[in-house]
Design a protein around this motif. Structure first.
Motif, PDB file in Angstrom:
ATOM      1  N   CYS A   1      31.668  44.780  64.654  1.00 24.00           N
ATOM      2  CA  CYS A   1      32.762  44.238  65.204  1.00 24.00           C
ATOM      3  C   CYS A   1      34.176  45.204  66.182  1.00 24.00           C
ATOM      4  O   CYS A   1      33.914  46.226  66.597  1.00 24.00           O
ATOM      5  CB  CYS A   1      33.364  44.001  63.662  1.00 24.00           C
TER       6      CYS A   1
ATOM      7  N   THR B   1      36.858  40.666  64.289  1.00 20.99           N
ATOM      8  CA  THR B   1      36.097  39.949  64.559  1.00 20.99           C
ATOM      9  C   THR B   1      34.518  40.532  65.095  1.00 20.99           C
ATOM     10  O   THR B   1      34.855  41.800  65.091  1.00 20.99           O
ATOM     11  CB  THR B   1      36.181  39.555  66.962  1.00 20.99           C
TER      12      THR B   1
ATOM     13  N   THR C   1      30.924  38.584  66.258  1.00 16.96           N
ATOM     14  CA  THR C   1      30.609  37.486  66.854  1.00 16.96           C
ATOM     15  C   THR C   1      28.189  37.423  67.148  1.00 16.96           C
ATOM     16  O   THR C   1      28.216  39.611  67.415  1.00 16.96           O
ATOM     17  CB  THR C   1      30.701  37.350  68.365  1.00 16.96           C
ATOM     18  N   HIS C   2      27.863  36.487  67.097  1.00 14.71           N
ATOM     19  CA  HIS C   2      26.435  36.552  67.436  1.00 14.71           C
ATOM     20  C   HIS C   2      26.225  35.520  68.418  1.00 14.71           C
ATOM     21  O   HIS C   2      26.338  34.204  67.814  1.00 14.71           O
ATOM     22  CB  HIS C   2      25.646  36.125  65.719  1.00 14.71           C
TER      23      HIS C   2
ATOM     24  N   TYR D   1      26.689  29.835  69.474  1.00 11.40           N
ATOM     25  CA  TYR D   1      26.791  31.203  68.747  1.00 11.40           C
ATOM     26  C   TYR D   1      27.332  31.168  67.332  1.00 11.40           C
ATOM     27  O   TYR D   1      28.147  30.018  67.380  1.00 11.40           O
ATOM     28  CB  TYR D   1      28.634  31.669  69.456  1.00 11.40           C
ATOM     29  N   ARG D   2      28.104  31.880  66.563  1.00 11.76           N
ATOM     30  CA  ARG D   2      28.421  32.438  65.153  1.00 11.76           C
ATOM     31  C   ARG D   2      29.371  33.391  65.089  1.00 11.76           C
ATOM     32  O   ARG D   2      29.407  34.877  65.754  1.00 11.76           O
ATOM     33  CB  ARG D   2      27.593  32.359  64.173  1.00 11.76           C
ATOM     34  N   SER D   3      30.709  33.399  65.105  1.00 14.20           N
ATOM     35  CA  SER D   3      31.505  34.502  64.854  1.00 14.20           C
ATOM     36  C   SER D   3      32.425  34.112  63.335  1.00 14.20           C
ATOM     37  O   SER D   3      32.538  32.809  63.087  1.00 14.20           O
ATOM     38  CB  SER D   3      32.518  33.507  66.066  1.00 14.20           C
TER      39      SER D   3
END
Length: 224
Positions: free
Chosen positions: A41, A90, A92-93, A110-112
């Motif tokens: 992260c 945060t 994020t992927h 993305y996914r976050s």
């Protein structure tokens, strides 16, 4: 824990995005899934009037996020002060590069997750030992039982911050490019370039004793 309905976190002024709010989600299962898939992260805080962002390892245990650090680190020193350290965390992927016909509509799928709150140090030695096991197992499930636990000196040199999952939101982008109707006939390729994190085959340490095989939990190691 702040919830607006069963299974959801309550939106707050800190967790409602000003841009593309339709992409935000407060679903607890989705938030947990995004957090559990990652292990790195970015921890943001203000130190002496200046913003600081540091990468660090984390693990989720229930409705609490634990952040790994050093006892001499700036965030830990600041977190010792009452009532703790205001932070933003945060994760994020990136799932795909989105290639549109126009430069303006290029994007990223993305996914976050963003977590706001006040981080406090974990000081109880037994709790810290359990949390460090959880951190190790979050990165490599099963590893804490297959390694020496931290001794008293190592525990004293290791810092762990705790952050409640209260002000939390997820944000996602999925799907194809959003080209303008007048651009659909342009002769430019449009679509997605998928992105994935790949873990390779285990590489033994140069000083590993001969005959010690790689453990089964590393075979085909993946996340998500």
């Amino acid at each position: 824990m702040s919830t607006s309905a069963a299974g959801s976190y309550a939106p707050t002024p800190y967790t409602v995005p000003t841009r593309s709010p339709e992409r935000a989600s407060y679903d607890r299962e989705l938030v947990h899934a995004i957090l559990d898939e990652g292990y790195l992260c970015h921890l943001g805080f203000v130190r002496e009037g200046r913003p600081v962002v540091l990468p660090t390892l984390y693990a989720r245990v229930g409705e609490r996020l634990y952040l790994h650090g050093s006892t001499g680190s700036r965030p830990l020193n600041a977190a010792r002060e009452d009532p703790g350290l205001p932070v933003c965390v945060t994760v994020t992927h990136v799932d795909a590069l989105v290639l549109a016909r126009s430069a303006f509509h290029h994007s990223v799928n993305y996914r976050s997750v963003i977590v706001h709150g006040t981080a406090t140090p974990v000081t109880d030695p037994e709790e810290k030992a359990r949390v460090l096991d959880a951190l190790v197992d979050h990165v490599i499930p099963g590893r804490s039982a297959d390694s020496r636990r931290a001794n008293r000196k190592e525990l004293a040199a290791t810092a762990v911050l705790a952050l409640e999952l209260s002000e939390v939101s997820a944000k996602l982008r999925t799907g194809d490019p959003g080209d303008e109707p007048e651009d659909l006939s342009l002769p430019h390729w449009s679509g997605l370039l998928p992105v994935a994190t790949v873990h390779g085959a285990p590489v033994p340490a140069g000083d590993l004793e001969p005959g010690i095989p790689a453990p089964d939990y590393l075979t085909g190691y993946t996340r998500g």
